[in-house]
Motif scaffolding. Structure first.
Motif, mmCIF file in Angstrom:
data_model
loop_
_atom_site.group_PDB
_atom_site.id
_atom_site.type_symbol
_atom_site.label_atom_id
_atom_site.label_comp_id
_atom_site.label_asym_id
_atom_site.label_seq_id
_atom_site.Cartn_x
_atom_site.Cartn_y
_atom_site.Cartn_z
ATOM 1 N N GLY A 86 -1.209 -7.656 2.804
ATOM 2 C CA GLY A 86 -0.953 -6.562 1.871
ATOM 3 C C GLY A 86 0.523 -6.312 1.734
ATOM 4 O O GLY A 86 1.354 -6.945 2.388
ATOM 5 N N THR A 87 0.880 -5.387 0.878
ATOM 6 C CA THR A 87 2.263 -5.038 0.659
ATOM 7 C C THR A 87 2.344 -3.614 0.146
ATOM 8 O O THR A 87 1.432 -3.135 -0.535
ATOM 9 N N LEU A 88 3.406 -2.921 0.507
ATOM 10 C CA LEU A 88 3.652 -1.584 -0.002
ATOM 11 C C LEU A 88 4.599 -1.621 -1.197
ATOM 12 O O LEU A 88 4.854 -0.598 -1.833
ATOM 13 N N THR A 92 3.454 -7.047 -8.966
ATOM 14 C CA THR A 92 2.302 -7.450 -9.755
ATOM 15 C C THR A 92 1.556 -8.572 -9.040
ATOM 16 O O THR A 92 2.046 -9.151 -8.065
ATOM 17 N N VAL A 93 0.382 -8.897 -9.572
ATOM 18 C CA VAL A 93 -0.381 -10.024 -9.047
ATOM 19 C C VAL A 93 0.458 -11.303 -9.119
ATOM 20 O O VAL A 93 0.515 -12.082 -8.166
ATOM 21 N N GLU A 94 1.116 -11.496 -10.225
ATOM 22 C CA GLU A 94 1.927 -12.700 -10.381
ATOM 23 C C GLU A 94 3.052 -12.758 -9.356
ATOM 24 O O GLU A 94 3.356 -13.827 -8.809
ATOM 25 N N ASP A 95 3.674 -11.623 -9.066
ATOM 26 C CA ASP A 95 4.737 -11.595 -8.060
ATOM 27 C C ASP A 95 4.229 -12.098 -6.711
ATOM 28 O O ASP A 95 4.920 -12.853 -6.008
ATOM 29 N N PRO A 135 -0.554 -4.308 -11.640
ATOM 30 C CA PRO A 135 0.093 -3.862 -10.396
ATOM 31 C C PRO A 135 -0.814 -4.104 -9.182
ATOM 32 O O PRO A 135 -2.023 -3.856 -9.237
ATOM 33 N N TRP A 136 -0.201 -4.546 -8.103
ATOM 34 C CA TRP A 136 -0.932 -4.855 -6.878
ATOM 35 C C TRP A 136 -1.739 -3.658 -6.386
ATOM 36 O O TRP A 136 -2.888 -3.794 -5.956
ATOM 37 N N GLU A 137 -1.138 -2.457 -6.440
ATOM 38 C CA GLU A 137 -1.783 -1.286 -5.853
ATOM 39 C C GLU A 137 -3.047 -0.877 -6.595
ATOM 40 O O GLU A 137 -3.833 -0.075 -6.092
ATOM 41 N N THR A 138 -3.277 -1.409 -7.791
ATOM 42 C CA THR A 138 -4.472 -1.058 -8.564
ATOM 43 C C THR A 138 -5.641 -2.009 -8.300
ATOM 44 O O THR A 138 -6.733 -1.799 -8.824
ATOM 45 N N LEU A 139 -5.415 -3.042 -7.514
ATOM 46 C CA LEU A 139 -6.464 -4.023 -7.259
ATOM 47 C C LEU A 139 -7.448 -3.524 -6.212
ATOM 48 O O LEU A 139 -7.081 -2.804 -5.286
ATOM 49 N N SER A 140 -8.688 -3.944 -6.331
ATOM 50 C CA SER A 140 -9.678 -3.696 -5.288
ATOM 51 C C SER A 140 -9.401 -4.622 -4.108
ATOM 52 O O SER A 140 -8.596 -5.561 -4.194
ATOM 53 N N GLY A 141 -10.086 -4.366 -2.984
ATOM 54 C CA GLY A 141 -9.915 -5.219 -1.815
ATOM 55 C C GLY A 141 -10.258 -6.665 -2.098
ATOM 56 O O GLY A 141 -9.553 -7.582 -1.670
ATOM 57 N N GLY A 142 -11.339 -6.884 -2.843
ATOM 58 C CA GLY A 142 -11.740 -8.247 -3.177
ATOM 59 C C GLY A 142 -10.748 -8.929 -4.093
ATOM 60 O O GLY A 142 -10.465 -10.127 -3.936
ATOM 61 N N ARG A 144 -7.553 -8.275 -4.238
ATOM 62 C CA ARG A 144 -6.373 -8.593 -3.429
ATOM 63 C C ARG A 144 -6.595 -9.874 -2.625
ATOM 64 O O ARG A 144 -5.685 -10.687 -2.471
ATOM 65 N N GLN A 145 -7.805 -10.046 -2.121
ATOM 66 C CA GLN A 145 -8.093 -11.259 -1.359
ATOM 67 C C GLN A 145 -7.996 -12.484 -2.255
ATOM 68 O O GLN A 145 -7.448 -13.522 -1.857
ATOM 69 N N ARG A 146 -8.524 -12.376 -3.465
ATOM 70 C CA ARG A 146 -8.426 -13.509 -4.384
ATOM 71 C C ARG A 146 -6.977 -13.807 -4.750
ATOM 72 O O ARG A 146 -6.583 -14.972 -4.886
#
Length: 254
Positions: A86-88, A92-95, A135-142, A144-146
């Motif tokens: 994870g990251t604080l 973005t997902v692309e980043d 944005p990363w913080e808007t993703l669900s746990g699943g 983020r794993q993907r």
């Protein structure tokens, strides 16, 4: 042989965590690690990819002791997906996926078309091609794993190490993710809690308990009712599935 452990041992705080483990991942095949909580699966994976230093024994990568290789050299070969990545940072997902290109680029190297193609391909393969700007913080746990698996794929590894990659995923995405990994054609070592997923997707299964390797081999010879009772303390019946031809485990509640 691509990635292997020989008599691997590691301890922490005076407690042995990995105790004399010897195993090898066959080229292009999926090796599943199963065992109860605290059996040493995550620690073994971290030793195999060089994130922890072995106390004794050796990790071999294509015939070379991994301790003699630079971290960058190892990262060009082995990509890692850990349980709780994870990251604080506001990214973005692309980043996140772009980070997978780091071992492939020099410190001052410009971003290239090859880098862009690797990132785009990785995002598409995990079903996040249209979410690259999210944005990363808007993703669900699943999700983020993907994204973390996409980061590993962008690394273009020949070996892939995954620690519980199906955590936080629903059934469909568990199946899709393991089918994706199996279809990559890379050597993969994956720790799993779900024995039926291990039976369905892994070419070989290694059982750990108390830091020791108890047995390893094809799922049909390893995932037996006797082993499940001995290692997990659960009564079960194991039958070959008519759909997959692989072992299917039914747990007994009595």
């Amino acid at each position: 042989m691509t990635l292997a452990a020989r008599d691997l041992r590691w301890d922490a705080g005076g407690r042995i965590i990995v105790d004399g483990v010897t195993l090898a991942a066959a080229p292009g095949r999926m090796l599943g690690l199963v065992g109860p909580n605290g059996s040493g699966k995550s620690s073994l994976l971290r030793l195999l990819c060089g994130l922890r230093q072995v106390k004794s024994g050796v990790v071999i990568l294509d015939g070379t002791d991994i301790s003699g290789l630079s971290r960058r050299a190892v990262a060009r070969r082995i990509a890692v997906v850990e349980q709780h990545a994870g990251t604080l940072a506001r990214v973005t997902v692309e980043d996140v996926v772009r980070l997978g290109r780091t071992p492939r680029r020099g410190a001052l190297s410009p971003w290239t078309e090859a880098d862009e193609a690797a990132v785009a391909s990785a995002l598409a393969r995990v079903g996040l091609g249209t979410r690259r700007d999210q944005p990363w913080e808007t993703l669900s746990g699943g999700e983020r794993q993907r994204a973390q698996i996409a980061r590993a794929l962008a690394q273009e590894p020949s070996e892939l190490v995954l620690d519980e990659p199906t955590n936080h995923l629903d059934v469909r995405h568990q199946l899709d993710m393991l089918a994706l990994v199996r279809g990559l054609g890379v050597t993969s070592i994956v720790a799993l809690h779900d024995l039926n997923l291990a039976a369905l997707f892994c070419d070989e299964v290694a059982v750990l308990a108390g830091g020791r390797l108890l047995r390893s081999g094809p799922p049909e010879t390893v995932l037996t009712a006797g082993m499940i009772a001995e290692v997990f303390g659960v009564r079960a019946e194991v039958r070959l599935s008519a759909l997959s031809g692989r072992p299917h485990i039914e747990y007994r509640l009595d």
